[in-house]
Design an enzyme around this catalytic site. Structure first.
Site, PDB file in Angstrom:
ATOM      1  CG  PHE A 107      -2.237  -0.824   0.881  1.00 37.01           C
ATOM      2  CD1 PHE A 107      -2.448  -1.416  -0.356  1.00 37.01           C
ATOM      3  CD2 PHE A 107      -3.211  -0.994   1.852  1.00 37.01           C
ATOM      4  CE1 PHE A 107      -3.588  -2.146  -0.631  1.00 37.01           C
ATOM      5  CE2 PHE A 107      -4.369  -1.725   1.594  1.00 37.01           C
ATOM      6  CZ  PHE A 107      -4.550  -2.307   0.359  1.00 37.01           C
ATOM      7  NE  ARG A 108       4.002   0.506  -4.480  1.00 36.97           N
ATOM      8  CZ  ARG A 108       4.861  -0.449  -4.785  1.00 36.97           C
ATOM      9  NH1 ARG A 108       5.731  -0.874  -3.871  1.00 36.97           N
ATOM     10  NH2 ARG A 108       4.865  -1.000  -5.982  1.00 36.97           N
ATOM     11  CG  ASN A 123       8.758  -3.688  -0.658  1.00 38.43           C
ATOM     12  OD1 ASN A 123       7.694  -3.969  -0.129  1.00 38.43           O
ATOM     13  ND2 ASN A 123       8.961  -3.821  -1.955  1.00 38.43           N
ATOM     14  CG  HIS A 171      10.855 -11.722  -3.923  1.00 44.40           C
ATOM     15  ND1 HIS A 171      10.079 -10.743  -4.493  1.00 44.40           N
ATOM     16  CD2 HIS A 171      11.699 -12.127  -4.909  1.00 44.40           C
ATOM     17  CE1 HIS A 171      10.440 -10.564  -5.753  1.00 44.40           C
ATOM     18  NE2 HIS A 171      11.425 -11.395  -6.024  1.00 44.40           N
ATOM     19  CG  ASP A 190       3.603  -8.773  -5.588  1.00 48.74           C
ATOM     20  OD1 ASP A 190       3.803  -7.867  -4.759  1.00 48.74           O
ATOM     21  OD2 ASP A 190       4.478  -9.159  -6.401  1.00 48.74           O
TER      22      ASP A 190
END
Length: 423
Positions: free
Chosen positions: A58-59, A89, A173, A292
């Site tokens: 969701f940044r 991240n 990942h 993702d």
């Protein structure tokens, strides 16, 4: 009190479902419950457990021009997702106590419930981070992706060991950068990214991660498996795995049309591999679907193949696309409920979510299974304002409920009531 009358459940049975709205839970399920409180006639409608998307970006903090907790969770609610799990991240990355607190404050603006994952970098502070109410450790990156959080094998082993001591799932990942094909860097076509980040790089990394996980007795979950070989390696090692809608429905054959908007990590694979991935989703081998959801702006994506960022949005279109497959008899509604709700709740330890059962939280989605509509970016709610599934057909929710509260109904949103599922 709310009674949903004569709803069709994923197994095809028709039931009344009573919800204690003040407690947010399902209090009774039956074929002829006495009416009490508000009554909703769901005749001809399908009632599903709210989807749990175990992999979103969701940044926030750091990249609010791409997405925010408000816009991302609106997109989730409109797509029938009632719980999301945000990955670490961001900027700053969620790797210590202060960065967790900063993200948690922003996440309080969510319309749906959420988990916050903790990340691993050479500068992480495990003593602080693992004392916070994180859902899982990871996405732990074994190759660089958005955020430049790829780590070496020794740090991965140490992180898995620390997480296992805390009984946490480790989401991985899995790509081995040593097996990327550097010859592809001489190309500038849209397929070059898929040629560069090879299928072998994924399966090899899954095997290596699972070897360490087995040795340490860890609970490993492999993110966004894009190849049948990666899925099989995870399954054989006893790890769980997820597949994204874009790896399930799109292949390298679509890159001429998608261009750099089809660049993601891991990349799209051959049509043959895509078909084998779909088959493993359908037959029960794959544990869950997770999106993702990784939005970038149109301007950012409209670049050369080596400059465009990796990632596509997907949280709002996951369940509609799967329901369309069920409508066409390519999947069963039971399988859709398993992939999107029941198994994620089990894997990530969310016992009050994921099922339509007495005592569970009333995270519910009501749909007309025959009401299809064309997917258009202009109708979606993600801030990035585009979708790789433009023009596809989906079955969208009419009503989405989180803990008995209507957060989305007929295009309108309720209140921002999201809570941390671990708090």
């Amino acid at each position: 009190m709310l009674t949903i009358r004569n709803a069709t459940l994923p197994d095809g049975s028709k039931r009344d479902v009573r919800i204690e709205t003040d407690a947010g839970r399902i209090s009774a399920i039956g074929s002829s419950l006495t009416e009490s409180g508000e009554v909703v006639d769901a005749t001809g409608k399908l009632l599903l457990p709210g989807a749990i998307d175990a992999h979103v970006h969701f940044r926030q903090p750091g990249f609010s021009h791409k997405e925010t907790w408000e816009t991302g969770s609106k997109s989730a609610a409109a797509g029938g997702v009632t719980t999301v799990v945000d990955q670490p991240n961001t900027n700053p990355p969620t790797v210590d106590g202060p960065s967790f607190d900063e993200k948690a404050e922003l996440a309080a603006r969510s319309y749906v419930d959420y988990g916050i994952n903790g990340g691993v970098t050479p500068d992480w502070n495990p003593d602080e981070l693992l004392d916070e109410p994180i859902l899982a450790l990871g996405e732990v990156f074994l190759a660089d992706s958005t955020g430049k959080m790829g780590i070496e094998a020794d740090l991965f082993r140490s992180a898995v060991e620390r997480a296992t001591d805390k009984y946490l799932v480790v989401t991985v990942h899995a790509e081995n950068a040593d097996l990327f094909d550097s010859d592809a860097k001489s190309r500038d076509d849209a397929d070059a990214w898929s040629a560069y980040r090879t299928a072998e790089a994924e399966s090899d990394a899954v095997e290596r991660a699972c070897e360490i996980g087995t040795e340490l007795g860890a609970r490993l979950h492999i993110a966004h498996t894009s190849t049948p070989e990666g899925i099989d390696a995870a399954t054989e090692a006893g790890a769980t795995c997820e597949v994204t809608p874009h790896h399930m429905f799109l292949s390298r054959d679509d890159l001429d049309e998608l261009g750099t908007f089809g660049r993601m990590n891991p990349p799209l694979r051959s049509e043959e591999r895509r078909e084998e991935v779909f088959a493993r989703v359908a037959d029960g081998t794959v544990d869950m679907i997770a999106t993702d959801h990784a939005p970038h702006t149109r301007e950012e994506k409209d670049a050369g193949i080596w400059d465009a960022p990796s990632g596509v949005p997907g949280v709002e279109t996951m369940l509609p696309l799967l329901l369309e497959e069920a409508r066409k008899d390519n999947l069963s509604y039971e399988r859709v409920a398993d992939l999107t709700a029941r198994t994620p709740s089990k894997v990530f330890g969310l016992p009050r979510k994921g099922r339509i059962e007495e005592g569970r939280m009333a995270d519910l989605v009501l749909v007309d299974p025959d009401a299809t509509r064309e997917i258009r970016a202009e109708d979606l709610h993600t801030k990035c304002d585009w979708t790789p599934f433009e023009g596809w057909t989906g079955v969208f929710p009419e009503v989405t409920m989180v803990r008995g509260n209507v957060v989305f109904e007929d295009g309108e949103f309720g209140e921002q009531i999201g809570e941390n599922v671990r708090a």
